[in-house]
Design a protein around this motif. Sequence first.
Motif, PDB file in Angstrom:
ATOM      1  N   ASP A  56       0.838  -1.198   0.000  1.00 21.29           N
ATOM      2  CA  ASP A  56       0.000   0.000   0.000  1.00 21.29           C
ATOM      3  C   ASP A  56       0.878   1.255   0.000  1.00 21.29           C
ATOM      4  OD1 ASP A  56      -1.730   2.170   0.797  1.00 21.29           O
ATOM      5  OD2 ASP A  56      -3.162   0.650   1.438  1.00 21.29           O
ATOM      6  N   THR A  57       0.477   2.265  -0.742  1.00 25.44           N
ATOM      7  CA  THR A  57       1.286   3.479  -0.865  1.00 25.44           C
ATOM      8  C   THR A  57       1.407   4.250   0.438  1.00 25.44           C
ATOM      9  OG1 THR A  57      -0.640   4.701  -1.660  1.00 25.44           O
ATOM     10  CG2 THR A  57       0.856   3.807  -3.313  1.00 25.44           C
ATOM     11  N   ARG A  58       0.582   3.936   1.415  1.00 27.76           N
ATOM     12  CA  ARG A  58       0.742   4.592   2.715  1.00 27.76           C
ATOM     13  C   ARG A  58       1.975   4.080   3.445  1.00 27.76           C
ATOM     14  NH1 ARG A  58      -5.387   3.670   4.224  1.00 27.76           N
ATOM     15  NH2 ARG A  58      -4.870   1.899   2.946  1.00 27.76           N
ATOM     16  N   ASN A 104      16.949  17.154 -12.762  1.00 30.11           N
ATOM     17  CA  ASN A 104      16.872  15.787 -12.278  1.00 30.11           C
ATOM     18  C   ASN A 104      16.569  15.767 -10.787  1.00 30.11           C
ATOM     19  OD1 ASN A 104      17.064  12.974 -12.443  1.00 30.11           O
ATOM     20  ND2 ASN A 104      19.219  13.018 -11.945  1.00 30.11           N
ATOM     21  N   ASP A 105      17.328  16.520 -10.006  1.00 31.95           N
ATOM     22  CA  ASP A 105      17.128  16.533  -8.555  1.00 31.95           C
ATOM     23  C   ASP A 105      15.790  17.146  -8.174  1.00 31.95           C
ATOM     24  OD1 ASP A 105      19.586  15.397  -8.443  1.00 31.95           O
ATOM     25  OD2 ASP A 105      20.632  17.185  -7.736  1.00 31.95           O
ATOM     26  N   LEU A 106      15.395  18.232  -8.840  1.00 36.92           N
ATOM     27  CA  LEU A 106      14.122  18.871  -8.523  1.00 36.92           C
ATOM     28  C   LEU A 106      12.949  17.943  -8.793  1.00 36.92           C
ATOM     29  CD1 LEU A 106      12.600  21.500  -7.708  1.00 36.92           C
ATOM     30  CD2 LEU A 106      12.388  21.924 -10.158  1.00 36.92           C
ATOM     31  N   PHE A 107      12.954  17.256  -9.925  1.00 35.58           N
ATOM     32  CA  PHE A 107      11.843  16.352 -10.241  1.00 35.58           C
ATOM     33  C   PHE A 107      11.760  15.211  -9.246  1.00 35.58           C
ATOM     34  CE2 PHE A 107      11.981  17.673 -14.958  1.00 35.58           C
ATOM     35  CZ  PHE A 107      11.187  18.767 -14.671  1.00 35.58           C
ATOM     36  N   VAL A 108      12.899  14.646  -8.868  1.00 37.91           N
ATOM     37  CA  VAL A 108      12.889  13.547  -7.899  1.00 37.91           C
ATOM     38  C   VAL A 108      12.355  14.037  -6.557  1.00 37.91           C
ATOM     39  CG1 VAL A 108      14.356  11.987  -6.569  1.00 37.91           C
ATOM     40  CG2 VAL A 108      14.680  12.205  -9.025  1.00 37.91           C
ATOM     41  N   ILE A 109      12.819  15.180  -6.106  1.00 37.07           N
ATOM     42  CA  ILE A 109      12.360  15.712  -4.820  1.00 37.07           C
ATOM     43  C   ILE A 109      10.869  16.037  -4.874  1.00 37.07           C
ATOM     44  CG2 ILE A 109      12.529  17.727  -3.289  1.00 37.07           C
ATOM     45  CD1 ILE A 109      15.555  17.650  -3.817  1.00 37.07           C
ATOM     46  N   CYS A 110      10.414  16.660  -5.968  1.00 37.63           N
ATOM     47  CA  CYS A 110       8.992  17.001  -6.088  1.00 37.63           C
ATOM     48  C   CYS A 110       8.119  15.749  -6.134  1.00 37.63           C
ATOM     49  CB  CYS A 110       8.751  17.859  -7.323  1.00 37.63           C
ATOM     50  SG  CYS A 110       9.345  19.538  -7.145  1.00 37.63           S
ATOM     51  N   ILE A 111       8.557  14.733  -6.864  1.00 32.90           N
ATOM     52  CA  ILE A 111       7.751  13.522  -6.974  1.00 32.90           C
ATOM     53  C   ILE A 111       7.678  12.800  -5.635  1.00 32.90           C
ATOM     54  CG2 ILE A 111       7.694  11.210  -8.015  1.00 32.90           C
ATOM     55  CD1 ILE A 111       8.836  12.559 -10.571  1.00 32.90           C
ATOM     56  N   MET A 117       3.923  15.045   1.144  1.00 28.82           N
ATOM     57  CA  MET A 117       3.269  16.229   1.717  1.00 28.82           C
ATOM     58  C   MET A 117       1.789  16.240   1.387  1.00 28.82           C
ATOM     59  SD  MET A 117       6.042  19.309   1.467  1.00 28.82           S
ATOM     60  CE  MET A 117       6.451  19.124  -0.248  1.00 28.82           C
ATOM     61  N   HIS A 118       1.450  15.814   0.185  1.00 29.07           N
ATOM     62  CA  HIS A 118       0.032  15.752  -0.190  1.00 29.07           C
ATOM     63  C   HIS A 118      -0.709  14.743   0.673  1.00 29.07           C
ATOM     64  CE1 HIS A 118      -3.511  14.544  -2.515  1.00 29.07           C
ATOM     65  NE2 HIS A 118      -3.526  15.823  -2.868  1.00 29.07           N
ATOM     66  N   SER A 119      -0.112  13.586   0.911  1.00 31.17           N
ATOM     67  CA  SER A 119      -0.796  12.580   1.729  1.00 31.17           C
ATOM     68  C   SER A 119      -0.909  13.011   3.186  1.00 31.17           C
ATOM     69  CB  SER A 119      -0.087  11.230   1.629  1.00 31.17           C
ATOM     70  OG  SER A 119       1.192  11.294   2.219  1.00 31.17           O
ATOM     71  N   VAL A 120       0.050  13.785   3.681  1.00 31.43           N
ATOM     72  CA  VAL A 120      -0.034  14.263   5.059  1.00 31.43           C
ATOM     73  C   VAL A 120      -1.134  15.308   5.203  1.00 31.43           C
ATOM     74  CG1 VAL A 120       1.183  15.641   6.802  1.00 31.43           C
ATOM     75  CG2 VAL A 120       2.325  13.713   5.707  1.00 31.43           C
ATOM     76  N   HIS A 121      -1.223  16.232   4.240  1.00 33.37           N
ATOM     77  CA  HIS A 121      -2.173  17.331   4.368  1.00 33.37           C
ATOM     78  C   HIS A 121      -3.567  17.010   3.829  1.00 33.37           C
ATOM     79  CE1 HIS A 121       0.727  20.143   5.935  1.00 33.37           C
ATOM     80  NE2 HIS A 121       1.579  19.772   4.990  1.00 33.37           N
ATOM     81  N   PHE A 122      -3.666  16.180   2.788  1.00 31.85           N
ATOM     82  CA  PHE A 122      -4.955  15.948   2.152  1.00 31.85           C
ATOM     83  C   PHE A 122      -5.353  14.483   2.085  1.00 31.85           C
ATOM     84  CE2 PHE A 122      -3.029  19.682   0.039  1.00 31.85           C
ATOM     85  CZ  PHE A 122      -3.899  20.640   0.529  1.00 31.85           C
TER      86      PHE A 122
END
Length: 136
Positions: A56-58, A104-111, A117-122
């Motif tokens: 599970d992704t959680r 490369n680093d920005l995309f990895v960090i954002c993904i 962060m999305h799962s924590v807040h929403f």
Amino acid sequence: SWQRIVKRADNFGAPLESVGYCTCNYWKVWIAIIAVWHLVLMIFASVLCYKTRNIDTRFSESKYVAVAMISNLQIFVISIPVLVLVSDDPKTGLFLRAAVIWMNDLFVICIIFGSLMHSVHFGPKKDVNIGDAVSE
């Protein structure tokens, strides 16, 4: 070995402006070693993502890591030929190398962290235990 080229000198022969750089007769070997190492790491990460795909992704970010690996592969496939094309211009080459590393680093960090962060807040507020995730 270290190479130094004097671009401009004064009347007494003292250098006013020079350019220095390192050279290696075996640079292709080093590039091949780095490329193989990146390939091995990407294959290993892809295998781990495949093995953990049913968790599970959680409890596991394997899906997001797989998307990051695909992003890495796309950036490398696009950037390597472009970097070879501009290898004669040092300013453009430096800018492109820095931009490729940054993207490369920005995309990895954002993904990875964006999904966390999305799962924590929403994310849904379900009570799930680790036993349910492992047994599936």
